[in-house]
Design a protein around this motif. Structure first.
Motif, PDB file in Angstrom:
ATOM      1  N   ILE A 118       0.847  -1.192   0.000  1.00  0.00           N
ATOM      2  CA  ILE A 118       0.000   0.000   0.000  1.00  0.00           C
ATOM      3  C   ILE A 118       0.881   1.239   0.000  1.00  0.00           C
ATOM      4  CG2 ILE A 118      -1.703   1.325   1.313  1.00  0.00           C
ATOM      5  CD1 ILE A 118      -2.683  -1.254   2.547  1.00  0.00           C
ATOM      6  N   ASP A 119       0.553   2.188  -0.857  1.00  0.00           N
ATOM      7  CA  ASP A 119       1.141   3.519  -0.770  1.00  0.00           C
ATOM      8  C   ASP A 119       0.241   4.303   0.182  1.00  0.00           C
ATOM      9  OD1 ASP A 119       2.376   5.937  -1.067  1.00  0.00           O
ATOM     10  OD2 ASP A 119       1.646   6.306  -3.105  1.00  0.00           O
ATOM     11  N   PRO A 120       0.633   4.446   1.466  1.00  0.00           N
ATOM     12  CA  PRO A 120      -0.300   4.981   2.469  1.00  0.00           C
ATOM     13  C   PRO A 120      -0.788   6.384   2.131  1.00  0.00           C
ATOM     14  CG  PRO A 120       1.599   3.976   3.513  1.00  0.00           C
ATOM     15  CD  PRO A 120       1.930   4.093   2.060  1.00  0.00           C
ATOM     16  N   ALA A 121      -2.102   6.548   2.175  1.00  0.00           N
ATOM     17  CA  ALA A 121      -2.718   7.852   1.957  1.00  0.00           C
ATOM     18  C   ALA A 121      -2.913   8.557   3.289  1.00  0.00           C
ATOM     19  CB  ALA A 121      -4.062   7.684   1.257  1.00  0.00           C
ATOM     20  N   ALA A 122      -3.002   9.854   3.254  1.00  0.00           N
ATOM     21  CA  ALA A 122      -3.302  10.621   4.457  1.00  0.00           C
ATOM     22  C   ALA A 122      -4.681  10.228   4.984  1.00  0.00           C
ATOM     23  CB  ALA A 122      -3.258  12.113   4.161  1.00  0.00           C
ATOM     24  N   SER A 123      -4.851  10.336   6.282  1.00  0.00           N
ATOM     25  CA  SER A 123      -6.112   9.906   6.889  1.00  0.00           C
ATOM     26  C   SER A 123      -7.299  10.718   6.404  1.00  0.00           C
ATOM     27  CB  SER A 123      -6.019   9.995   8.416  1.00  0.00           C
ATOM     28  OG  SER A 123      -5.758  11.326   8.822  1.00  0.00           O
ATOM     29  N   ASP A 124      -7.062  11.948   5.938  1.00  0.00           N
ATOM     30  CA  ASP A 124      -8.158  12.799   5.474  1.00  0.00           C
ATOM     31  C   ASP A 124      -8.307  12.804   3.955  1.00  0.00           C
ATOM     32  OD1 ASP A 124      -5.838  14.153   4.905  1.00  0.00           O
ATOM     33  OD2 ASP A 124      -6.446  16.050   5.829  1.00  0.00           O
ATOM     34  N   ASP A 125      -7.629  11.872   3.278  1.00  0.00           N
ATOM     35  CA  ASP A 125      -7.778  11.738   1.828  1.00  0.00           C
ATOM     36  C   ASP A 125      -9.188  11.215   1.533  1.00  0.00           C
ATOM     37  OD1 ASP A 125      -7.713  10.836  -0.884  1.00  0.00           O
ATOM     38  OD2 ASP A 125      -5.537  10.567  -0.771  1.00  0.00           O
ATOM     39  N   LEU A 126      -9.969  11.954   0.749  1.00  0.00           N
ATOM     40  CA  LEU A 126     -11.382  11.634   0.543  1.00  0.00           C
ATOM     41  C   LEU A 126     -11.653  10.842  -0.729  1.00  0.00           C
ATOM     42  CD1 LEU A 126     -12.998  15.022   1.670  1.00  0.00           C
ATOM     43  CD2 LEU A 126     -12.662  12.924   2.997  1.00  0.00           C
ATOM     44  N   PRO A 167       1.743   7.481  11.331  1.00  0.00           N
ATOM     45  CA  PRO A 167       0.665   8.186  10.629  1.00  0.00           C
ATOM     46  C   PRO A 167      -0.658   7.443  10.774  1.00  0.00           C
ATOM     47  CG  PRO A 167       2.622   8.050   9.255  1.00  0.00           C
ATOM     48  CD  PRO A 167       2.889   7.182  10.440  1.00  0.00           C
ATOM     49  N   VAL A 168      -1.717   8.173  11.000  1.00  0.00           N
ATOM     50  CA  VAL A 168      -3.035   7.551  11.156  1.00  0.00           C
ATOM     51  C   VAL A 168      -3.447   6.902   9.838  1.00  0.00           C
ATOM     52  CG1 VAL A 168      -5.467   7.956  11.660  1.00  0.00           C
ATOM     53  CG2 VAL A 168      -3.696   9.234  12.892  1.00  0.00           C
ATOM     54  N   PRO A 169      -3.793   5.619   9.846  1.00  0.00           N
ATOM     55  CA  PRO A 169      -4.185   4.950   8.602  1.00  0.00           C
ATOM     56  C   PRO A 169      -5.470   5.539   8.023  1.00  0.00           C
ATOM     57  CG  PRO A 169      -3.734   3.365  10.353  1.00  0.00           C
ATOM     58  CD  PRO A 169      -3.809   4.705  11.001  1.00  0.00           C
ATOM     59  N   ASN A 170      -5.537   5.599   6.694  1.00  0.00           N
ATOM     60  CA  ASN A 170      -6.770   6.002   6.030  1.00  0.00           C
ATOM     61  C   ASN A 170      -7.709   4.798   6.040  1.00  0.00           C
ATOM     62  OD1 ASN A 170      -8.630   6.168   3.612  1.00  0.00           O
ATOM     63  ND2 ASN A 170      -7.730   8.210   3.541  1.00  0.00           N
ATOM     64  N   ARG A 171      -8.798   4.887   6.782  1.00  0.00           N
ATOM     65  CA  ARG A 171      -9.679   3.728   6.990  1.00  0.00           C
ATOM     66  C   ARG A 171     -10.208   3.161   5.680  1.00  0.00           C
ATOM     67  NH1 ARG A 171     -11.824   2.799  12.121  1.00  0.00           N
ATOM     68  NH2 ARG A 171     -13.631   1.837  11.145  1.00  0.00           N
TER      69      ARG A 171
END
Length: 295
Positions: free
Chosen positions: A9-17, A79-83
């Protein structure tokens, strides 16, 4: 567990919509090298993980697992995971679990490469081991001193005692010690004599018709399977409770179980060579519930 699938996974920011994260996944060969030698997950165990049970390709207790992943990330300053991203990764992996029967999906979030890209994240999937025997016949356990008092986590949060980290050397050593003592598994107790948890499972006791588990105030990892079972028992009218349990209460329980996402509910037949009653019918009902699809 034999792996059948893995993706990075290329981790996305938690607030990525975004609603579609498929472009942030890269499927990799499970038998090929995939991590840098500088990866901190392997060098220091610096990361977190979740193991999700899968039944007929349905990920069990997914919401609770994603909640716990986020909690562990917070405790470890990751970093908080993007759910939504992780949810989509789980369902992509679930398609590679057995179409009928049990599987396991693992989520791993590492701090990454020292002085390099951070974080690193990946998901694996495969068939689960056959746990029929231990679910039906039970296990023998021994109690082992965890080496800290019940109030240590509150006094020393940097020990990360409530996080599900990759640093499992102590947990595995405890299981080896239990087997050297002629048992199958262990239950940790605090140095001041209170029950904690097993190295890879939660503990549930039946006492006076109530179902009790150690209160999550001693650095105990809150078990997703235990949470699901308690919700189920509550819906059936049974009393459930979280309590600070002195170790001497173990020997007087009406019944006891270890609960985890893969083994599910396993009855304990003896603790420190003291036999415990086993309710086979109740255990079977627990596992029927735990094998039913749950969000």
């Amino acid at each position: 567990m034999a792996l059948s699938f893995a993706l990075v996974i290329d981790p996305a920011a938690s607030d990525d919509l975004r609603t579609d994260f498929s472009g942030s996944f890269r499927v990799i060969d499970t038998a090929a090298p995939a991590l840098s030698v500088g990866e901190l997950s392997t060098q220091r165990g610096d990361g977190i993980f979740e193991s999700i049970g899968v039944v007929d390709r349905h990920p069990q207790e997914l919401i609770a697992h994603l909640d716990r992943l986020a909690h562990s990330a917070q405790l470890c300053a990751l970093p908080v995971p993007n759910r939504e991203q992780w949810r989509q990764a789980v369902f992509a992996a679930a398609e590679h679990c057995p179409a009928r029967g049990e599987g396991v999906i693992k989520l791993i979030l590492s701090r990454g490469i020292e002085h390099g890209p951070t974080p690193t994240a990946w998901v694996t999937a495969g068939a689960a081991p056959d746990n029929t025997r231990v679910r039906e016949q039970g296990i023998r356990v021994v109690t082992l001193d965890r080496g800290y008092s019940i109030d240590t986590p509150a006094r020393a949060p940097w020990l990360l005692l409530g996080a599900k980290t990759l640093s499992y050397a102590v947990n595995m050593a405890a299981i080896r010690e239990a087997k050297q003592r002629g048992a199958d598994d262990a239950i940790f107790v605090s140095s001041d004599g209170f029950v904690l948890e097993a190295p890879t499972a939660s503990l549930v006791l039946k006492e006076d018709g109530r179902f009790v588990t150690p209160a999550p105030n001693g650095g105990i990892l809150h078990g997703t399977t235990q949470l699901g079972l308690f919700e189920h028992l509550g819906s059936l009218g049974h009393e459930t409770a979280y309590e600070t349990i002195p170790a001497e209460r173990l020997a007087t329980a009406e019944a006891a179980w270890l609960l985890s996402s893969v083994r599910l509910a396993v009855p304990i037949v003896a603790i420190d060579d003291v036999d415990l009653p086993v309710d086979h019918e109740l255990t079977a009902s627990f596992n029927r519930f735990l094998l039913s699809p749950r969000a």
